[in-house]
Design an enzyme around this catalytic site. Structure first.
Site, PDB file in Angstrom:
ATOM      1  CB  CYS A  76      -0.781  -0.034   1.317  1.00 29.73           C
ATOM      2  SG  CYS A  76      -1.811  -1.689   1.428  1.00 29.73           S
ATOM      3  CB  CYS A 121      -0.517   6.511  10.988  1.00 32.94           C
ATOM      4  SG  CYS A 121      -1.610   6.720   9.826  1.00 32.94           S
TER       5      CYS A 121
HETATM    6  C1  LIG Z   1      -1.216   4.677   5.063  1.00 37.81           C
HETATM    7  S1  LIG Z   1      -1.708   4.763   3.150  1.00 37.81           S
HETATM    8  C2  LIG Z   1      -0.059   4.273   2.997  1.00 37.81           C
HETATM    9  C3  LIG Z   1       1.065   5.482   2.871  1.00 37.81           C
HETATM   10  C4  LIG Z   1       2.243   5.036   2.149  1.00 37.81           C
HETATM   11  N1  LIG Z   1       2.926   3.595   2.551  1.00 37.81           N
HETATM   12  C5  LIG Z   1       3.294   6.002   2.249  1.00 37.81           C
HETATM   13  O1  LIG Z   1       4.255   5.901   3.325  1.00 37.81           O
HETATM   14  O2  LIG Z   1       3.388   7.093   1.799  1.00 37.81           O
HETATM   15  C6  LIG Z   1      -2.431   3.557   2.821  1.00 37.81           C
HETATM   16  C7  LIG Z   1      -2.518   3.261   1.461  1.00 37.81           C
HETATM   17  O3  LIG Z   1      -3.468   2.045   1.401  1.00 37.81           O
HETATM   18  C8  LIG Z   1      -4.149   2.168  -0.007  1.00 37.81           C
HETATM   19  N2  LIG Z   1      -5.138   1.113   0.020  1.00 37.81           N
HETATM   20  C9  LIG Z   1      -6.404   1.058   0.548  1.00 37.81           C
HETATM   21  N3  LIG Z   1      -7.030  -0.185   0.354  1.00 37.81           N
HETATM   22  C10 LIG Z   1      -6.022  -0.858  -0.381  1.00 37.81           C
HETATM   23  C11 LIG Z   1      -6.031  -2.206  -1.040  1.00 37.81           C
HETATM   24  N4  LIG Z   1      -7.134  -3.053  -0.886  1.00 37.81           N
HETATM   25  N5  LIG Z   1      -5.095  -2.710  -1.637  1.00 37.81           N
HETATM   26  C12 LIG Z   1      -3.913  -1.728  -1.969  1.00 37.81           C
HETATM   27  N6  LIG Z   1      -3.776  -0.613  -1.199  1.00 37.81           N
HETATM   28  C13 LIG Z   1      -4.854  -0.275  -0.660  1.00 37.81           C
HETATM   29  C14 LIG Z   1      -4.848   3.459  -0.034  1.00 37.81           C
HETATM   30  O4  LIG Z   1      -5.114   3.985  -1.122  1.00 37.81           O
HETATM   31  C15 LIG Z   1      -3.697   4.348   0.545  1.00 37.81           C
HETATM   32  O5  LIG Z   1      -2.789   4.999  -0.179  1.00 37.81           O
END
Ligand SMILES: C[S@@+](CC[C@H](N)C(=O)[O-])C[C@H]1O[C@@H](n2cnc3c(N)ncnc32)[C@H](O)[C@@H]1O
Length: 389
Positions: free
Chosen positions: A187, A316
């Protein structure tokens, strides 16, 4: 005329008889529009007060104050930029410290977390993985709330540093990346941690994935702003936009390291910012489904790791339900599928960086950076798992 009368009365079934109730006596208690509208930030805070006061006990009031105060940032130095060393020197001249590079001195300084003082450091030095000297994250010292200026471009247009919550570099350090590793960032958007892991120059292949198309576009933009084009054009870095829950089957046993930085209640954002708030009434179901999604994503991460490979799960949020419970549930599910995963000790990480971050006292699994007025980073939870078969 008859039709006119019918619209002004409602039919009430009462003991097999039908009564007409004039509209003025009707009680409309359930219409969404008439429910009191609280800001999502208020709902988030009420929710956290109810759950975290129990979970964190007497730590909660100080964590609460910190979360409602201005957050501190870290400047992740972009060592792909030609100005990296100049910028590092400039920031150091302003009083910033590279919290990663300076961790060797942590024995001599005052830890923020009282338990850290009781640790036998000599015993732990042997367990401490080597951290790449290439990754640098500068922070203003404890109690200094100065802010970083926006990053500047070098002559080739690459930005000198990326501003992020300095604690969010910890899950990347926990991965303990070694030269030649194939890494999955499940993600990845908007890309802060992706950028951090690329700074180590150890990765032989990286798959950075995010299910959201618009956020994947942001991830691409981040990488283009910080990495030379030729690095991005190599087959070494691949960006995809799959549902991460399905990537486990597609990429089974392929990666040495997997980062599972899941969507969560983003606690600090939820109490401070109304926009895109997980506690907005329209997102109630999405919020309630988070732990389930988090388990599915962690399971996908476990499937994608090769035997002997490591997975770091991070959020977070302070929520036990989204942190320890998710990890424990995923371990059980993996076991049921015949996959053995063990929790890895991250005590070395908390000891190395206990004078920069305030870590929660012993959790059942993983480590948690608590927001603290003297070190207002986090919350960041991380737990490391090793797949053994
Ligand atoms: C906490 S953020 C990630 C932040 C990133 N790792 C960073 O450090 O910049 C969580 C991410 O998970 C993505 N997400 C949500 N559901 C998901 C899924 N089923 N599969 C993959 N990504 C997903 C969201 O779009 C979001 O960008």
């Amino acid at each position: 005329m008859a039709a006119y009368i019918c619209t002004r009365f409602c039919i009430n079934k009462f003991k097999d008889s039908v009564r007409f109730i004039p509209r003025r006596y009707r009680v409309k208690s359930k219409w969404a529009q008439t429910r009191p509208k609280f800001p999502s930030t208020t709902i988030a805070l009420q929710n956290f007060d109810a759950t975290y006061s129990i979970q964190l006990g007497n730590l909660w009031p100080s964590v609460r104050v910190a979360m409602l105060s201005e957050q501190k940032y870290g400047a992740l130095i972009n060592n792909f930029s030609s100005t990296a060393s100049v910028i590092t020197s400039e920031l150091q001249a302003e009083g910033c410290i590279d919290f990663i590079g300076s961790h060797q001195h942590s024995k001599d300084s005052m830890p923020l977390h009282k338990d850290s003082a009781e640790v036998d450091v000599s015993k732990l030095a042997t367990q401490e993985p080597t951290i790449s000297p290439d990754i640098k994250c500068l922070v203003f010292p404890q109690g200094d709330i100065s802010r970083f200026k926006p990053s500047r471009q070098d002559s080739s247009g690459l930005l000198g540093y990326y501003l992020l919550d300095a604690a969010s570099v910890l899950p990347v350090l926990a991965l303990d990346l070694q030269l030649g590793h194939a890494v999955l960032d499940l993600c990845a958007a908007p890309g802060g941690k992706t950028l951090a892991l690329l700074q180590t120059h150890t990765v032989s292949f990286l798959l950075a994935n995010d299910s959201s198309g618009s956020r994947t576009a942001r991830l691409c933009k981040t990488l283009q702003s910080y990495m030379p084009r030729e690095n991005l054009e190599e087959n070494k870095i691949q960006i995809s936009s799959f549902d991460g829950c399905k990537l486990g089957q597609i990429e089974e046993k392929r990666f040495d390291r997997v980062l599972v930085d899941v969507p969560c209640t983003t606690d600090r954002h939820s109490v401070m910012v109304e926009d895109n708030n997980m506690f907005n009434r329209s997102r109630t179901k999405e919020r309630q489904r988070l732990p389930l999604l988090q388990i599915q994503l962690l399971m996908a991460g476990i499937h994608a790791a090769r035997p002997g490979g490591d997975i770091v799960y991070s959020t977070c949020s302070l929520s036990q339900l989204q942190n320890e419970c998710v990890v424990q549930q995923a371990i059980c599910q993996a076991q049921e599928m015949g996959i053995s995963v063990q929790v890895q000790d991250l005590g070395w990480l908390t000891r190395c960086f206990s004078n920069t971050f305030y870590f929660a006292p012993q959790l059942s699994v993983g480590e948690l950076v608590l927001p603290h007025l003297c070190a207002n980073f986090g919350p960041i939870y991380m737990c490391k798992l090793r797949r053994s078969n």
